[in-house]
Design a protein around this motif. Structure first.
Motif, PDB file in Angstrom:
ATOM      1  N   ARG A   1       0.865  -1.185   0.000  1.00 35.19           N
ATOM      2  CA  ARG A   1       0.000   0.000   0.000  1.00 35.19           C
ATOM      3  C   ARG A   1       0.904   1.238   0.000  1.00 35.19           C
ATOM      4  O   ARG A   1       2.120   1.133  -0.030  1.00 35.19           O
ATOM      5  CB  ARG A   1      -0.935   0.023   1.236  1.00 35.19           C
ATOM      6  N   LYS A   2       0.291   2.400   0.090  1.00 34.70           N
ATOM      7  CA  LYS A   2       1.072   3.642   0.110  1.00 34.70           C
ATOM      8  C   LYS A   2       2.015   3.654   1.307  1.00 34.70           C
ATOM      9  O   LYS A   2       1.772   3.014   2.338  1.00 34.70           O
ATOM     10  CB  LYS A   2       0.128   4.842   0.166  1.00 34.70           C
ATOM     11  N   PHE A   3       3.097   4.427   1.168  1.00 37.83           N
ATOM     12  CA  PHE A   3       4.117   4.516   2.207  1.00 37.83           C
ATOM     13  C   PHE A   3       4.524   5.972   2.340  1.00 37.83           C
ATOM     14  O   PHE A   3       4.958   6.604   1.372  1.00 37.83           O
ATOM     15  CB  PHE A   3       5.329   3.653   1.833  1.00 37.83           C
ATOM     16  N   LYS A   4       4.397   6.535   3.560  1.00 37.46           N
ATOM     17  CA  LYS A   4       4.600   7.961   3.770  1.00 37.46           C
ATOM     18  C   LYS A   4       5.820   8.217   4.643  1.00 37.46           C
ATOM     19  O   LYS A   4       6.001   7.584   5.685  1.00 37.46           O
ATOM     20  CB  LYS A   4       3.356   8.584   4.411  1.00 37.46           C
ATOM     21  N   ILE A   5       6.638   9.186   4.192  1.00 40.02           N
ATOM     22  CA  ILE A   5       7.899   9.520   4.859  1.00 40.02           C
ATOM     23  C   ILE A   5       7.880  11.005   5.218  1.00 40.02           C
ATOM     24  O   ILE A   5       7.401  11.838   4.447  1.00 40.02           O
ATOM     25  CB  ILE A   5       9.103   9.231   3.940  1.00 40.02           C
TER      26      ILE A   5
ATOM     27  N   ASP B   1       1.043  -7.054   4.200  1.00 38.22           N
ATOM     28  CA  ASP B   1      -0.070  -7.935   3.820  1.00 38.22           C
ATOM     29  C   ASP B   1      -0.491  -7.645   2.378  1.00 38.22           C
ATOM     30  O   ASP B   1      -0.969  -6.564   2.065  1.00 38.22           O
ATOM     31  CB  ASP B   1      -1.242  -7.712   4.776  1.00 38.22           C
ATOM     32  N   ARG B   2      -0.338  -8.619   1.502  1.00 37.85           N
ATOM     33  CA  ARG B   2      -0.766  -8.475   0.117  1.00 37.85           C
ATOM     34  C   ARG B   2      -2.002  -9.323  -0.181  1.00 37.85           C
ATOM     35  O   ARG B   2      -2.384  -9.476  -1.341  1.00 37.85           O
ATOM     36  CB  ARG B   2       0.374  -8.836  -0.838  1.00 37.85           C
TER      37      ARG B   2
ATOM     38  N   SER C   1      -7.086  -4.041   3.062  1.00 41.19           N
ATOM     39  CA  SER C   1      -7.446  -3.095   4.116  1.00 41.19           C
ATOM     40  C   SER C   1      -6.465  -3.132   5.278  1.00 41.19           C
ATOM     41  O   SER C   1      -6.462  -2.230   6.118  1.00 41.19           O
ATOM     42  CB  SER C   1      -8.861  -3.368   4.623  1.00 41.19           C
ATOM     43  N   ARG C   2      -5.611  -4.164   5.321  1.00 38.84           N
ATOM     44  CA  ARG C   2      -4.613  -4.268   6.384  1.00 38.84           C
ATOM     45  C   ARG C   2      -3.192  -4.324   5.804  1.00 38.84           C
ATOM     46  O   ARG C   2      -2.301  -4.940   6.362  1.00 38.84           O
ATOM     47  CB  ARG C   2      -4.871  -5.491   7.258  1.00 38.84           C
ATOM     48  N   ALA C   3      -3.013  -3.642   4.679  1.00 40.53           N
ATOM     49  CA  ALA C   3      -1.727  -3.709   3.994  1.00 40.53           C
ATOM     50  C   ALA C   3      -0.775  -2.575   4.362  1.00 40.53           C
ATOM     51  O   ALA C   3       0.359  -2.565   3.905  1.00 40.53           O
ATOM     52  CB  ALA C   3      -1.948  -3.724   2.478  1.00 40.53           C
ATOM     53  N   ARG C   4      -1.210  -1.617   5.184  1.00 35.51           N
ATOM     54  CA  ARG C   4      -0.315  -0.533   5.582  1.00 35.51           C
ATOM     55  C   ARG C   4       0.739  -1.046   6.567  1.00 35.51           C
ATOM     56  O   ARG C   4       0.541  -2.032   7.290  1.00 35.51           O
ATOM     57  CB  ARG C   4      -1.116   0.609   6.218  1.00 35.51           C
TER      58      ARG C   4
ATOM     59  N   ASN D   1     -16.929   0.414  11.074  1.00 31.16           N
ATOM     60  CA  ASN D   1     -17.492  -0.926  11.290  1.00 31.16           C
ATOM     61  C   ASN D   1     -16.535  -2.036  10.870  1.00 31.16           C
ATOM     62  O   ASN D   1     -16.964  -3.143  10.535  1.00 31.16           O
ATOM     63  CB  ASN D   1     -18.830  -1.075  10.548  1.00 31.16           C
ATOM     64  N   ALA D   2     -15.252  -1.746  10.884  1.00 34.66           N
ATOM     65  CA  ALA D   2     -14.226  -2.751  10.603  1.00 34.66           C
ATOM     66  C   ALA D   2     -13.193  -2.670  11.723  1.00 34.66           C
ATOM     67  O   ALA D   2     -12.184  -1.978  11.604  1.00 34.66           O
ATOM     68  CB  ALA D   2     -13.586  -2.513   9.241  1.00 34.66           C
ATOM     69  N   PRO D   3     -13.446  -3.323  12.854  1.00 37.42           N
ATOM     70  CA  PRO D   3     -12.595  -3.151  14.038  1.00 37.42           C
ATOM     71  C   PRO D   3     -11.147  -3.567  13.841  1.00 37.42           C
ATOM     72  O   PRO D   3     -10.279  -3.176  14.637  1.00 37.42           O
ATOM     73  CB  PRO D   3     -13.287  -4.024  15.102  1.00 37.42           C
ATOM     74  N   LYS D   4     -10.847  -4.343  12.799  1.00 42.69           N
ATOM     75  CA  LYS D   4      -9.458  -4.725  12.568  1.00 42.69           C
ATOM     76  C   LYS D   4      -8.653  -3.596  11.920  1.00 42.69           C
ATOM     77  O   LYS D   4      -7.449  -3.718  11.732  1.00 42.69           O
ATOM     78  CB  LYS D   4      -9.386  -5.974  11.672  1.00 42.69           C
ATOM     79  N   THR D   5      -9.326  -2.504  11.566  1.00 42.66           N
ATOM     80  CA  THR D   5      -8.629  -1.344  11.009  1.00 42.66           C
ATOM     81  C   THR D   5      -8.648  -0.219  12.034  1.00 42.66           C
ATOM     82  O   THR D   5      -9.642  -0.015  12.723  1.00 42.66           O
ATOM     83  CB  THR D   5      -9.281  -0.868   9.708  1.00 42.66           C
TER      84      THR D   5
END
Length: 596
Positions: A239-243, A323-324, A328-331, A287-291
């Protein structure tokens, strides 16, 4: 003049016939616990893209539609371009059996938010010609062009190229625009940190020739046998990666919201190195508690000459372990939590070839901007101008767009976009200050800074009408809501109290709402979640206190908390700190517990 692009002739089959990749190549060090056959569709899309080329060039030539086809919509994000449509007229066009009013947003790559007057004038001209007479300053220190027609995208890109700007990696699964502190009072230090931020940005952008071929019309270079993307491979980042790079004591870039943050450590005025923070990120899904949002963790210290190799080490750990399967959990924040901070730190050190030193002491006091005139250590003047929600346009009562163009025509220094969507007219020789002041008064731009403490610390994402993810208003609504909250603050003698407030039209967190003292995220038209208790300098997450409510409930709840704050705060106590101490909201100790 740049040569015109010569894409292949567009046919229907151009957009529906692709050669599938049966096996996606993955780095040997990758976590192989994720079966290849279960990878998310975006991974296959990237692998099939011919290093981000897809059929974008052909799609730009099709005149029967204002859109681009299929996967090219996602691939164009890697080129800094989003396909959108005007949602204000979407329903009406549907009733008329017309396709949506497709337009594009293009985001400039601008490390550290620094640009020259000539670059400003070019952006101004492009905004007037192709972007509905407006520019948008973003929360990552850059510019967005909205309402760009497909037929004008190449001209826009080539116009940026004329002044050495581009939109590479401003979006997509790659290293996004790199941020850096804006602090005129530390100009020599800022210059050094900015140079490192720019070097990191130039190093981390994709190396594929797709951008030059599609937008500048260059011929594809002959293959050398070497990988076209030595760092990213065929599937880029999960996913995107911020620096971001920050200079204490002002946490203006919100370093704890970055995937990779560098916190400057100095001796006197000399930059020695950086504390390294990893795993920050704001996005979540209702409504997505894993995020959940997460604040970055400081894992150690590096010397300043180790910045680029640290970027590589951290990015490749996320490339290989992110995670590929579940996008939704790839950050990176989830990779850090799922694998454990100790494991991730060990992997980073293994790739660096040395252990990180213990973190050095540092202190933050705010994350706002020094509004108005400041004098740097070199004697030059700097004027920070409050730009509400970053929108640069000519308004009925304020010719902001024209005023800034007039200033750019005489200004001999630089401009700096701040992480708070404001603008610094920077590096002004003392003798040139009177001419700038005349223009500020002539166009009434100096009145913009005569705002309340709440308004000066407010931020909003774009939301309606252009963002396809928005569920509620943000940029167009927050100013009026702030006016109503200001009335409550004034009743309690708190009109000048600096309180951070941020609003987004959805839960994705583009305005970094989850670290604000007051935050609202859109749930539906006119409905928001209300959050309280963030840290004044971005050091703490907030927590939801009201879910899916309209303005009356928001103002009623805030009125009660503000009243209590006015009467029972401790000397110097910040609003977010008080909200927790007084029991108005529970403190969130860690991102994993944000939804509890």
């Amino acid at each position: 003049m740049l040569p015109p692009c010569k894409p292949p002739t567009a046919t229907r089959s151009t957009f529906i016939e692709t050669k599938p990749v049966t096996t996606i190549e993955v780095d040997r060090s990758r976590d192989i616990s994720q079966p290849l056959e279960k990878l998310s569709p975006d991974e296959t899309m990237k692998a099939n893209s011919d290093q981000l080329r897809g059929t974008i060039a052909a799609g730009l030539e099709v005149e029967l539609t204002a859109a681009v086809p299929g996967d090219d919509i996602k691939l164009m994000k890697f080129h800094g371009v989003y396909q959108q449509d005007d949602r204000d007229i979407r329903d009406e066009r549907r009733r008329q059996k017309l396709e949506p009013a497709y337009r594009f947003m293009a985001r400039v790559r601008l490390p550290g938010g620094v640009l020259s007057s000539s670059q400003w004038l070019k952006l101004d001209a492009l905004g007037r010609a192709y972007a509905n007479n407006t520019l948008r300053l973003t929360t990552r220190q850059t510019f967005q062009f909205h309402y760009v027609h497909k037929k004008n995208l190449r001209a826009l890109m080539q116009g940026l190229h004329d002044v050495l700007l581009d939109t590479k990696a401003a979006c997509g699964d790659d290293a996004r625009g790199v941020m850096a502190s804006i602090n005129p009072q530390l100009s020599a230090l800022h210059a050094e940190v900015y140079a490192l931020a720019k070097a990191a940005s130039d190093h981390a952008i994709p190396k594929t020739g797709a951008y030059r071929e599609i937008w500048y019309g260059e011929e594809r270079a002959a293959s050398t046998g070497e990988p076209e993307e030595p760092l990213y491979g065929k599937t880029y980042m999960p996913r995107k990666f911020k620096i971001g790079f920050v200079i204490p004591p002002i946490n203006d870039i919100d370093v704890y919201a970055q995937d990779l943050g560098f916190i400057a450590v100095t001796e006197g005025k000399e930059l020695k190195g950086f504390n390294v923070a990893i795993g920050g990120g704001m996005g979540r899904t209702d409504n997505a508690p894993k995020t959940y949002p997460r604040l970055a963790s400081v894992i150690g210290y590096i010397a300043k000459d180790k910045v680029i190799e640290t970027c590589d080490a951290v990015m490749t750990v996320q490339r290989d372990y992110g995670d590929r399967v579940e996008r939704s959990r790839a950050r990176f924040k989830y990779t850090v939590d799922d694998k454990g901070l100790d494991f991730i730190k060990s992997e980073i050190e293994s790739r660096l070839g040395f252990a990180l030193e213990p973190a050095k002491p540092y202190n933050f006091t705010s994350n706002g901007d020094p509004i108005g005139w400041q004098r740097g250590e070199d004697g030059r003047e700097h004027y920070t101008l409050f730009i509400q929600n970053g929108r640069v346009s000519n308004f009925p009562d304020l010719a902001l767009f024209d005023g800034l163009r007039a200033i750019a025509q005489v200004h001999k220094g630089m401009f700096r976009v701040t992480p708070n969507q404001n603008l610094i007219i920077a590096d002004i020789e003392p003798g040139d200050r009177p001419a700038i002041e005349v223009l500020l008064r002539q166009y009434r731009l100096d009145t913009l800074n005569n705002a309340s403490g709440l308004r000066l610390n407010s931020m909003a994402c774009v939301a309606f009408p252009t963002c396809g993810l928005a569920m509620a208003e943000s940029e167009r609504y927050l100013p009026s809501l702030v006016t109503k909250i200001d009335t409550i603050l004034a009743e309690h003698g708190l009109a000048e109290e600096p309180i951070t407030i941020r609003m987004t039209g959805c839960p994705n967190g583009c305005a970094r709402p989850y670290i604000a003292e007051i935050a609202l995220t859109g749930r539906a038209p006119g409905k928001y979640n209300l959050y309280l208790g963030g840290g004044f300098h971005g050091q703490r997450l907030n927590k939801m206190v009201l879910e899916n409510v309209a303005e009356p409930a928001i103002l009623d709840h805030l009125g009660k908390v503000i009243g209590d704050f006015a009467h029972n705060r401790k000397p110097g106590e910040r609003f977010g700190d008080f909200a927790i101490r007084a029991g108005h909201v529970a403190e969130v100790k860690e991102g994993r517990f944000f939804n509890d």
